[in-house]
Structures are given as C-alpha cells and as structure tokens.
Design an enzyme around this catalytic site. Structure first.
Site, PDB file in Angstrom:
ATOM      1  N   CYS A 117     -40.061 -18.133   3.287  1.00 40.03           N
ATOM      2  CA  CYS A 117     -39.719 -17.640   4.629  1.00 40.03           C
ATOM      3  C   CYS A 117     -39.665 -16.115   4.723  1.00 40.03           C
ATOM      4  O   CYS A 117     -39.883 -15.547   5.790  1.00 40.03           O
ATOM      5  CB  CYS A 117     -38.381 -18.213   5.067  1.00 40.03           C
ATOM      6  SG  CYS A 117     -38.389 -20.002   5.029  1.00 40.03           S
ATOM      7  N   HIS A 279     -36.826 -14.297  11.338  1.00 37.62           N
ATOM      8  CA  HIS A 279     -37.599 -15.454  10.896  1.00 37.62           C
ATOM      9  C   HIS A 279     -37.121 -16.668  11.674  1.00 37.62           C
ATOM     10  O   HIS A 279     -35.912 -16.878  11.833  1.00 37.62           O
ATOM     11  CB  HIS A 279     -37.405 -15.661   9.389  1.00 37.62           C
ATOM     12  CG  HIS A 279     -37.748 -17.040   8.942  1.00 37.62           C
ATOM     13  ND1 HIS A 279     -38.975 -17.611   9.189  1.00 37.62           N
ATOM     14  CD2 HIS A 279     -37.021 -17.986   8.286  1.00 37.62           C
ATOM     15  CE1 HIS A 279     -38.984 -18.835   8.697  1.00 37.62           C
ATOM     16  NE2 HIS A 279     -37.822 -19.091   8.156  1.00 37.62           N
ATOM     17  N   ASN A 309     -40.491 -24.112  12.497  1.00 35.76           N
ATOM     18  CA  ASN A 309     -40.398 -23.104  11.435  1.00 35.76           C
ATOM     19  C   ASN A 309     -41.737 -23.074  10.705  1.00 35.76           C
ATOM     20  O   ASN A 309     -42.125 -24.056  10.080  1.00 35.76           O
ATOM     21  CB  ASN A 309     -39.247 -23.497  10.488  1.00 35.76           C
ATOM     22  CG  ASN A 309     -39.082 -22.536   9.320  1.00 35.76           C
ATOM     23  OD1 ASN A 309     -39.966 -21.736   9.017  1.00 35.76           O
ATOM     24  ND2 ASN A 309     -37.943 -22.634   8.636  1.00 35.76           N
TER      25      ASN A 309
HETATM   26  O1  UT7 Z   1     -36.570 -21.401   6.770  1.00 35.63           O
HETATM   27  C1  UT7 Z   1     -35.789 -21.347   5.617  1.00 35.63           C
HETATM   28  C2  UT7 Z   1     -34.381 -21.346   5.931  1.00 35.63           C
HETATM   29  N1  UT7 Z   1     -33.992 -22.614   6.497  1.00 35.63           N
HETATM   30  C3  UT7 Z   1     -32.874 -22.706   7.141  1.00 35.63           C
HETATM   31  O2  UT7 Z   1     -32.222 -21.705   7.307  1.00 35.63           O
HETATM   32  C4  UT7 Z   1     -32.429 -24.058   7.608  1.00 35.63           C
HETATM   33  C5  UT7 Z   1     -30.943 -24.160   7.469  1.00 35.63           C
HETATM   34  N2  UT7 Z   1     -30.385 -25.484   7.776  1.00 35.63           N
HETATM   35  C6  UT7 Z   1     -30.466 -26.048   8.976  1.00 35.63           C
HETATM   36  O3  UT7 Z   1     -31.062 -25.516   9.883  1.00 35.63           O
HETATM   37  C7  UT7 Z   1     -29.721 -27.348   9.200  1.00 35.63           C
HETATM   38  O4  UT7 Z   1     -28.963 -27.648   8.037  1.00 35.63           O
HETATM   39  C8  UT7 Z   1     -30.648 -28.555   9.523  1.00 35.63           C
HETATM   40  C9  UT7 Z   1     -31.186 -28.402  10.934  1.00 35.63           C
HETATM   41  C10 UT7 Z   1     -31.754 -28.674   8.520  1.00 35.63           C
HETATM   42  C11 UT7 Z   1     -29.869 -29.882   9.482  1.00 35.63           C
HETATM   43  O5  UT7 Z   1     -28.785 -29.825  10.360  1.00 35.63           O
HETATM   44  P1  UT7 Z   1     -27.323 -30.211   9.842  1.00 35.63           P
HETATM   45  O6  UT7 Z   1     -26.439 -30.099  10.999  1.00 35.63           O
HETATM   46  O7  UT7 Z   1     -27.017 -29.358   8.651  1.00 35.63           O
HETATM   47  O8  UT7 Z   1     -27.504 -31.721   9.458  1.00 35.63           O
HETATM   48  P2  UT7 Z   1     -27.240 -32.472   8.077  1.00 35.63           P
HETATM   49  O9  UT7 Z   1     -28.399 -32.332   7.180  1.00 35.63           O
HETATM   50  O10 UT7 Z   1     -25.870 -32.113   7.556  1.00 35.63           O
HETATM   51  O11 UT7 Z   1     -27.178 -33.968   8.576  1.00 35.63           O
HETATM   52  C12 UT7 Z   1     -26.165 -34.408   9.541  1.00 35.63           C
HETATM   53  C13 UT7 Z   1     -26.481 -35.809   9.967  1.00 35.63           C
HETATM   54  C14 UT7 Z   1     -26.690 -36.763   8.795  1.00 35.63           C
HETATM   55  O12 UT7 Z   1     -26.195 -38.030   9.178  1.00 35.63           O
HETATM   56  P3  UT7 Z   1     -24.722 -38.534   8.721  1.00 35.63           P
HETATM   57  O13 UT7 Z   1     -24.761 -38.505   7.217  1.00 35.63           O
HETATM   58  O14 UT7 Z   1     -23.764 -37.530   9.299  1.00 35.63           O
HETATM   59  O15 UT7 Z   1     -24.629 -39.878   9.305  1.00 35.63           O
HETATM   60  C15 UT7 Z   1     -28.184 -36.864   8.674  1.00 35.63           C
HETATM   61  O16 UT7 Z   1     -28.622 -38.078   8.099  1.00 35.63           O
HETATM   62  O17 UT7 Z   1     -27.694 -35.858  10.717  1.00 35.63           O
HETATM   63  C16 UT7 Z   1     -28.609 -36.793  10.125  1.00 35.63           C
HETATM   64  N3  UT7 Z   1     -29.963 -36.300  10.286  1.00 35.63           N
HETATM   65  C17 UT7 Z   1     -30.728 -36.610  11.342  1.00 35.63           C
HETATM   66  N4  UT7 Z   1     -30.535 -37.397  12.395  1.00 35.63           N
HETATM   67  C18 UT7 Z   1     -31.535 -37.499  13.291  1.00 35.63           C
HETATM   68  C19 UT7 Z   1     -30.641 -35.434   9.480  1.00 35.63           C
HETATM   69  N5  UT7 Z   1     -31.854 -35.190   9.994  1.00 35.63           N
HETATM   70  C20 UT7 Z   1     -31.947 -35.907  11.137  1.00 35.63           C
HETATM   71  C21 UT7 Z   1     -32.941 -36.073  12.111  1.00 35.63           C
HETATM   72  N6  UT7 Z   1     -32.701 -36.863  13.172  1.00 35.63           N
HETATM   73  N7  UT7 Z   1     -34.129 -35.434  12.019  1.00 35.63           N
END
Ligand code: UT7
Length: 352
Positions: A117, A279, A309
């Site tokens: 990134c 980014h 992204n």
């Molecule tokens: O470019 C390089 C740098 N990248 C970044 O800076 C990205 C940084 N991270 C993020 O942007 C976020 O962490 C994400 C957008 C990737 C994920 O969001 P989050 O709020 O951190 O979600 P999570 O991974 O903690 O997941 C929360 C819940 C989980 O369900 P439970 O365990 O709470 O029941 C996941 O299974 O959301 C669920 N989940 C989804 N649900 C629907 C994860 N992905 C999805 C999805 N659709 N696509």
C-alpha cells in the site's frame, strides 16, 4: 539558481470497465451492501476482464496518458519504477514488461518494488533521489494491481476480498528549478515486526500452513516450497491474510504521525495543506485522520467508494482524479500518505 527538485510532469490512471457492486459479491460470499459500506465506505470496485487484461496492460494504459500529458515519447523515459504486489509473473517483474509493451529501447532501466500500500510513496521517493542527483530526466513511476485474480471468494476470506479492486496509476517525474514547485520531502518507515498481520505468504520460500499466528507457522516441506499446493487452496492458506482490526489500529496512528513528520520537516501547518491524498485503505480510516488532524472536507480527496483499495495504485489514481476534477492547482501544497502491509508507511509533501 534555484535548487533542482522533482515535479510531476504528467499523470494518468486506468481502471477496468467491469464494475463489481457490493450486491454482486453476494453471489459468491455471505455479505451485504450495508456491511461493506458501513465498515469501509466502498460501494463498488473494478475487476479486470480475465485473460484480456493484467497488471502490465493496465499499467500501459495509465502510462500512455501520463506520457502524453508530460508531452514526452515513451522512448524519452530513462527509468521505470513499477510498484505492485500482484505482478504478472513471479519473475521477471512488471517493469520490463511495461518497457517492452511501451516499445522503450534498452537505454532505460527498470526497477520493481514490493511495498504494497505504501509502494507509490516509496517509488516516488526513489525517483526523487535519481532526479535530484541529475542521473535521470524522465522517470515513469507506476502503481498497478490485479487483486481480483488472487482473492479468497469464500466466507473465510470475506473481510479481505470485499475491500480490494484492480487499477493502475502512473506519473512522469522530471527535474524542475521553478520556485513553489516539486517534491519538498519524502519520509519512509518500516516495521517488519508485524509482517504477517497483512500478508500473502505463498509463492515464497517459506510456503506453509499459516493460521494468523507466527508461532503456528510450519514449513510445508523439508526444503520449503515455491508452489501453491492443492491443500493450500482447499484450506484457504493460499490467499492474502489480514488481521483487520490490528491493521486498522496501526493505520489510524501511523497516518497522522507521518503526515505531521512531513509538515514539520518543511515548517508547514495542517492548515497549509491544499490537498491530502491518503492511501485508499478504508474510508473510515481516512475520516478518522481528517477528524484527528482537523482537516476540512475540501482538503482531503477520497475515491475508495468507486474503486475499493487498489494498494500501490490507490494514491496515483486518487491524485490523478482529484487533479482532473480541478481540485489541485499549480502551486498547491499536496500531501501523499500511505500505510500498509510490512508494515511500511510513508508520506510525500510536494507543490503541484
Ligand atoms: O490497505 C492496507 C491497509 N489496510 C487497512 O488499513 C485495512 C484495515 N482494516 C479494516 O479496514 C477493517 O478491519 C475491515 C474492513 C477489514 C474489517 O472490518 P472490522 O470491523 O475490523 O471487521 P472484523 O474483521 O472484526 O469482523 C467483524 C465481523 C465478524 O463477524 P463476527 O465474528 O462478529 O460474527 C466477521 O465475520 O464481521 C464479519 N465479516 C463480514 N460480514 C459481512 C467480515 N467480513 C465480512 C463481510 N460481510 N465482508
């Protein structure tokens, strides 16, 4: 005489025609438009047309626009820096493929960099050194990514696969001695401690079973493997992995820090920034930075809503689009900043 600096003489970007909306992803994974928009701000992204387009062809399209806008021929390019984490071949890199496709003769060098990134910031920092020392006059810097070919479209990989999109951005960098123009400084950082928090481990000499915890890391064979096995595809380890919340926490801390580093190095204030191009990792990250730094809406440009992204391509795509929309004018103070896998992060402060 004024000191030689590096200016952006031409800029272009290319995204594939195929638009993939959040609802389209529901065909393959359990997700919702609401979840994706609420957590990331993304509404849609672009995917290449398989077997017709790739990382190099997108780079060619973006480069041709940048070359034309810089009013130079492809053969005038004396150095190529190609930034990608999704090269067409494991080796050689895409730099030489771009050189071949643009018909540039062998009086031009080609370098590939792998800084995910933050790769575009790293790439223009390298180019800046070559230009300031007088070694090169026309450097083509490209960020191009084909994510759609390497994502895990099962529920296991849904936190990663909904975020990424394909695209390319390119700039032609040249020397300038004009006052109030050019790159003022670049600032690069790395913290390999967290390398496995956002990584694609396969095709590397340490291919193996990875569960997200380095202590669980086992080699898949006595000699390691350079190949992806059927087992890796079946158990989902042959795809990018991200500890999303951990990466998010680090990103919101590092972005403001490295932007302030750039401002302080040049005796500038947040209010002096005409345009910040972060980014495009997640709209929530960009909004957090904006709020924390007290930036107005017109001081920040985001387009992750349309393209997702695109890692190394995201900064040049957003920079180009902001400029095309008339949001960046001659003499404006522009700050570029990025954070991502490595971790690596960086910033560049320039006058347009
Ligand atoms: O470019 C390089 C740098 N990248 C970044 O800076 C990205 C940084 N991270 C993020 O942007 C976020 O962490 C994400 C957008 C990737 C994920 O969001 P989050 O709020 O951190 O979600 P999570 O991974 O903690 O997941 C929360 C819940 C989980 O369900 P439970 O365990 O709470 O029941 C996941 O299974 O959301 C669920 N989940 C989804 N649900 C629907 C994860 N992905 C999805 C999805 N659709 N696509």
């Amino acid at each position: 005489m004024n000191q030689t600096k590096t200016k952006i003489a031409g800029i272009g970007f290319y995204v594939p025609d195929k638009v993939v909306k959040n609802d389209d992803l529901k065909e393959v994974i359990e997700t919702t438009d609401e979840w994706i928009q609420e957590r990331t701000g993304i509404k849609e992204r672009r995917y290449i047309e398989r077997y017709k387009e790739n990382t190099t062809t997108m780079a060619v399209n973006a480069s041709k626009i940048a070359l034309e806008r810089a009013s130079i021929a492809a053969d005038d390019v004396d150095f190529i820096i190609f930034a990608t984490l999704s090269p067409d071949y494991y080796f050689p890199g895409c730099g030489v493929l771009l050189q071949r496709e643009l018909g540039i003769k062998n009086n031009c060098g080609a370098l590939d960099i792998r800084n995910q990134c933050s790769a575009f910031i790293y790439a223009i920092s390298i180019a800046d050194q070559f230009i300031k020392t007088g070694m090169y006059k026309n450097i083509l810097v490209v960020g191009s990514e084909t994510h759609s070919a390497g994502l895990d479209f099962s529920n296991k990989g849904r936190n990663v696969s909904v975020i990424f999109g394909d695209g390319a951005g390119a700039v032609v960098l040249q020397p300038t001695t004009k006052e109030n123009q050019g790159i003022l400084s670049t600032h690069l950082h790395a913290e390999g401690l967290h390398a496995e928090k956002l990584a694609f481990l396969h095709l590397g000499a340490h291919s193996g079973v990875f569960t997200g915890d380095t202590s669980d890391f086992e080699s898949s064979g006595e000699w390691g493997s350079l190949f992806v096995t059927k087992e890796m595809i079946e158990n989902g380890t042959a795809f990018p992995y991200m500890d999303g919340p951990f990466v998010f926490k680090n990103a919101v801390f590092r972005f403001p820090q490295v932007i302030m580093e750039a401002l302080n190095a040049n005796n500038k204030n947040v209010s002096d920034i005409n345009m910040l191009i972060p980014h495009q990792a997640n709209l929530r990250i960009a909004q957090f930075i904006q709020e924390k730094m007290g930036l107005r809406d017109d001081q920040v440009y985001n387009n992750i809503q349309k393209y997702g992204n695109t890692t190394a391509a995201s900064v040049p795509i957003a920079l180009c689009e902001a400029w095309e929309l008339g949001k960046i004018k001659e003499g404006d103070l522009v700050c570029l900043a990025a954070f991502g896998s490595g971790f690596t992060w960086g910033s560049a402060l320039l006058q347009w």
